[in-house]
Design a protein around this motif. Structure first.
Motif, PDB file in Angstrom:
ATOM      1  N   SER A   3       0.831  -1.195   0.000  1.00  0.00           N
ATOM      2  CA  SER A   3       0.000   0.000   0.000  1.00  0.00           C
ATOM      3  C   SER A   3       0.862   1.239   0.000  1.00  0.00           C
ATOM      4  O   SER A   3       2.023   1.222   0.381  1.00  0.00           O
ATOM      5  CB  SER A   3      -0.905   0.002   1.237  1.00  0.00           C
ATOM      6  N   HIS A   4       0.250   2.380  -0.400  1.00  0.00           N
ATOM      7  CA  HIS A   4       0.965   3.644  -0.374  1.00  0.00           C
ATOM      8  C   HIS A   4       1.388   3.981   1.041  1.00  0.00           C
ATOM      9  O   HIS A   4       2.487   4.456   1.285  1.00  0.00           O
ATOM     10  CB  HIS A   4       0.068   4.757  -0.926  1.00  0.00           C
ATOM     11  N   SER A  28       1.416  -3.469 -11.176  1.00  0.00           N
ATOM     12  CA  SER A  28       0.208  -2.782 -11.638  1.00  0.00           C
ATOM     13  C   SER A  28       0.070  -2.861 -13.152  1.00  0.00           C
ATOM     14  O   SER A  28      -1.040  -2.995 -13.682  1.00  0.00           O
ATOM     15  CB  SER A  28       0.234  -1.316 -11.191  1.00  0.00           C
ATOM     16  N   LEU A  40       2.399   8.514 -16.731  1.00  0.00           N
ATOM     17  CA  LEU A  40       2.874   8.458 -15.352  1.00  0.00           C
ATOM     18  C   LEU A  40       3.824   9.626 -15.116  1.00  0.00           C
ATOM     19  O   LEU A  40       4.817   9.769 -15.832  1.00  0.00           O
ATOM     20  CB  LEU A  40       3.605   7.138 -15.085  1.00  0.00           C
ATOM     21  N   THR A  43       5.811  13.687 -10.348  1.00  0.00           N
ATOM     22  CA  THR A  43       5.119  14.430  -9.294  1.00  0.00           C
ATOM     23  C   THR A  43       3.909  13.662  -8.788  1.00  0.00           C
ATOM     24  O   THR A  43       3.703  13.516  -7.574  1.00  0.00           O
ATOM     25  CB  THR A  43       4.674  15.807  -9.816  1.00  0.00           C
ATOM     26  N   GLY A  44       3.111  13.141  -9.715  1.00  0.00           N
ATOM     27  CA  GLY A  44       1.909  12.413  -9.318  1.00  0.00           C
ATOM     28  C   GLY A  44       2.222  11.165  -8.517  1.00  0.00           C
ATOM     29  O   GLY A  44       1.587  10.892  -7.489  1.00  0.00           O
ATOM     30  N   LEU A  45       3.215  10.400  -8.960  1.00  0.00           N
ATOM     31  CA  LEU A  45       3.577   9.173  -8.246  1.00  0.00           C
ATOM     32  C   LEU A  45       4.190   9.488  -6.885  1.00  0.00           C
ATOM     33  O   LEU A  45       3.924   8.797  -5.897  1.00  0.00           O
ATOM     34  CB  LEU A  45       4.545   8.350  -9.088  1.00  0.00           C
ATOM     35  N   GLU A  47       3.522  12.007  -5.015  1.00  0.00           N
ATOM     36  CA  GLU A  47       2.414  12.385  -4.129  1.00  0.00           C
ATOM     37  C   GLU A  47       1.614  11.154  -3.713  1.00  0.00           C
ATOM     38  O   GLU A  47       1.224  11.017  -2.550  1.00  0.00           O
ATOM     39  CB  GLU A  47       1.514  13.400  -4.832  1.00  0.00           C
ATOM     40  N   ASP A  48       1.368  10.255  -4.663  1.00  0.00           N
ATOM     41  CA  ASP A  48       0.612   9.040  -4.349  1.00  0.00           C
ATOM     42  C   ASP A  48       1.295   8.217  -3.266  1.00  0.00           C
ATOM     43  O   ASP A  48       0.642   7.681  -2.364  1.00  0.00           O
ATOM     44  CB  ASP A  48       0.453   8.174  -5.602  1.00  0.00           C
ATOM     45  N   TYR A  49       2.626   8.093  -3.362  1.00  0.00           N
ATOM     46  CA  TYR A  49       3.371   7.237  -2.443  1.00  0.00           C
ATOM     47  C   TYR A  49       3.967   8.004  -1.270  1.00  0.00           C
ATOM     48  O   TYR A  49       4.641   7.411  -0.423  1.00  0.00           O
ATOM     49  CB  TYR A  49       4.476   6.503  -3.202  1.00  0.00           C
ATOM     50  N   ALA A  50       3.726   9.328  -1.233  1.00  0.00           N
ATOM     51  CA  ALA A  50       4.206  10.168  -0.125  1.00  0.00           C
ATOM     52  C   ALA A  50       5.711  10.042   0.068  1.00  0.00           C
ATOM     53  O   ALA A  50       6.206   9.858   1.185  1.00  0.00           O
ATOM     54  CB  ALA A  50       3.458   9.825   1.166  1.00  0.00           C
ATOM     55  N   LYS A  53      10.750  12.719  -5.132  1.00  0.00           N
ATOM     56  CA  LYS A  53      10.780  12.378  -6.551  1.00  0.00           C
ATOM     57  C   LYS A  53      11.990  11.521  -6.929  1.00  0.00           C
ATOM     58  O   LYS A  53      11.970  10.851  -7.964  1.00  0.00           O
ATOM     59  CB  LYS A  53      10.799  13.655  -7.397  1.00  0.00           C
TER      60      LYS A  53
END
Length: 226
Positions: A3-4, A28, A40, A43-45, A47-50, A53
């Protein structure tokens, strides 16, 4: 699947974090949860995984090297599109290897039959977005149990490699198409009927390859130009 929250909650060197992200994204993609052509972003990943970069960037580079991602200098990373010719060649190789494994397999014990039936009970149900992860895991276990009955372990290892490569295609088949075939194979194992087992397997292969061929036309955006 990790999980993230567990990634963020478990401190680790950036190299170890990168390896975790590689595993999660690879899984995935192979399980059809990230689709061909999907964009992908670092930045988005992150943020998703906290996480920062840096490990995300290293993970994306690794997956690009593996061929699972494509990179555009101006737009970034995308899940690699699928190849029709590769799909058909991989399934052709699988058919030969798996047929040979079934021809040389010993008959399963009662305990092994029970485990195989448990897997078949799951994969004989329609696959949905909600149960996709469990469905694919049961499929993997069923393969290992059934084809692992053969003494030819080198052939089995090669078959396992091909399963990983073809799971991307199988995961994208229609959610209500993953039924039939399994019961006939199980019944043949119970009856210790080699001819029936091979016939059921060939029929199931024909069905999957027909669905794959139909998917070429149904989802043109997923396929690269061969």
């Amino acid at each position: 699947m990790t999980s993230h929250a567990s990634i963020a909650a478990a401190p680790a060197p950036e190299g170890a974090l990168s390896d975790r992200i590689v595993d999660i994204i690879r899984r995935s993609i192979l399980r059809g949860m990230m689709l061909p052509g999907q964009h992908l972003t670092q930045t988005g990943l992150a943020e998703d995984y906290a996480i920062s970069k840096v490990p995300v960037r290293e993970a994306l580079k690794q997956l690009h090297a593996e061929g699972l991602l494509q990179h555009d200098r101006n737009r970034g990373y995308f899940v690699a599109k699928l190849s029709r010719s590769e799909a058909m060649e991989l399934y052709r190789m699988r058919r030969w290897l798996e047929g040979e494994l079934l021809r040389t397999a010993r008959w399963p014990t009662k305990a092994e039959l029970k485990r195989i039936k448990g897997c078949f009970d799951i994969i004989s149900r329609p696959r949905t977005l909600a149960n996709r992860e469990n469905w694919m895991e049961a499929l993997t276990q069923a393969r290992e149990l059934m084809f692992g009955l053969s003494p030819h372990k080198t052939l089995l290892r090669e078959a396992m490699r091909l399963w990983t490569l073809t799971d991307r295609f199988r995961a994208l088949l229609p959610d209500d198409a993953s039924v039939t075939g399994e019961k006939a194979m199980y019944d043949a194992l119970v009856a210790q009927d080699r001819d029936a087992l091979l016939a059921a397997y060939e029929k199931d292969r024909d069905r999957i390859e027909q669905l794959l061929s139909e998917m070429f036309d149904m989802m043109p955006g997923y396929w690269a130009a061969d």
